[in-house]
Design a protein around this motif. Sequence first.
Motif, short mmCIF file in Angstrom:
data_model
loop_
_atom_site.label_atom_id
_atom_site.label_comp_id
_atom_site.label_asym_id
_atom_site.label_seq_id
_atom_site.Cartn_x
_atom_site.Cartn_y
_atom_site.Cartn_z
N ASN A 47 -4.16 -9.73 -12.26
CA ASN A 47 -5.02 -8.61 -11.90
C ASN A 47 -5.32 -8.60 -10.40
O ASN A 47 -6.44 -8.34 -9.96
CB ASN A 47 -6.34 -8.64 -12.70
N ARG B 213 -5.83 -7.62 -6.86
CA ARG B 213 -6.14 -6.52 -5.95
C ARG B 213 -6.72 -7.16 -4.69
O ARG B 213 -7.69 -7.90 -4.75
CB ARG B 213 -7.15 -5.54 -6.55
N TYR C 22 0.84 -1.21 0.00
CA TYR C 22 0.00 0.00 0.00
C TYR C 22 0.87 1.25 0.00
O TYR C 22 0.63 2.20 -0.75
CB TYR C 22 -0.91 0.00 1.22
N GLY D 106 -8.47 -3.74 -1.98
CA GLY D 106 -8.28 -2.48 -2.68
C GLY D 106 -6.84 -2.14 -3.01
O GLY D 106 -6.57 -1.10 -3.62
N VAL D 107 -5.90 -2.99 -2.64
CA VAL D 107 -4.48 -2.73 -2.90
C VAL D 107 -4.02 -3.54 -4.11
O VAL D 107 -4.21 -4.76 -4.15
CB VAL D 107 -3.61 -3.10 -1.67
N SER D 108 -3.43 -2.86 -5.08
CA SER D 108 -2.92 -3.54 -6.27
C SER D 108 -1.51 -4.07 -6.02
O SER D 108 -0.65 -3.36 -5.48
CB SER D 108 -2.89 -2.57 -7.45
N HIS E 108 0.31 -5.41 -8.61
CA HIS E 108 0.88 -5.56 -9.95
C HIS E 108 2.36 -5.23 -10.02
O HIS E 108 3.08 -5.78 -10.85
CB HIS E 108 0.13 -4.65 -10.94
#
Length: 331
Positions: free
Chosen positions: A180, A182, A150, A185-187, A189
């Motif tokens: 993809n 997440r 985050y 709510g935290v990506s 990638h």
Amino acid sequence: MLAQNLLIVLFLLSNITLASGFLDVLAAVGSHLVNVYLERDGLLPFDTKRLKADLNKSLFGQHIVSDVVLKSVSSFMADRNPNKPLVLSFHGTSGVGKNHVANIIARNIYKKGENSKHVHVRVPELHFPPGEHSHIYSAKLKKLFLHEVYWFPRSMFIFDEMDKMDPQLIDTLKPFLDYNARVDGVSFHNAIFIFLSNAGGNVIVETALDFWREGKTREEIRMNSKELETKISQNVLNDKNSGFQHSSLIDHHLVDHFIPFLPLELKHVRQCVLAEMVHLKMTEDTDLADKVARDMPFFPEKEKIFSVKGCKSVRQKLFLYSDEELLFQFL
């Protein structure tokens, strides 16, 4: 330091008029906090040529590793919108350079290299010892991932002795490694995961021995030679003593590359000794390096082709052959 940063933030807020809007306030505060965080311990401008030179200079006898790591890390770092985190799994016997390569990657991405606060190393026997319930460890891992990524999306997580990790704990990683991905709510990638394991080492050794018996050079071995990468993943998956056996990571194809570290020959151990001499600021002595390298144990018993311990214990062996003056420098 924290108080000083808060004062700067308050100063920024006091100079932003109400007309600029709430979003402008958030942007100003966020920009300052990010800049402060990155200035302390941030990313290096990534340079493929620098990584290539580092691998060529400090990694011995691992042409497959150099090639795959260079291409996979460089392409990932250049991708502005990756669809999943980079997940590399290093396999091989002891002392062949798995930890060393993880450190090479780190020092080409972060200003402080492997000492960066954004590089997180976990060892099962140290961080997840038997006796505590796995769900507690799982919760700790989730908290670590979510918090670090985050605040710093390009975080790196290194798991040493991955084959000794509890299968349930390994499966905790799955949501964070997926396409993809997440989570809350935290990506993820832009995150990097590196697994280090001795699992599959016997398959790699047998492949190297087959090439030697066939009169081929080790440099002719490739990732797809004799289906090497496939054999490693299958060996890891079917190993009854490996945490990977009951894990879904392999079945779901979340590991980008299973990278084989070949067993090291005498010439590679000799290079390790010379590199250690440079590190210890000793005068390079090829005769001494050869003597130290030949004193290491090799296998098979008759042919003595590969080092049993790779380059582990090279420094300790070097001290045995060094004069007292050098030893006193380290007391």
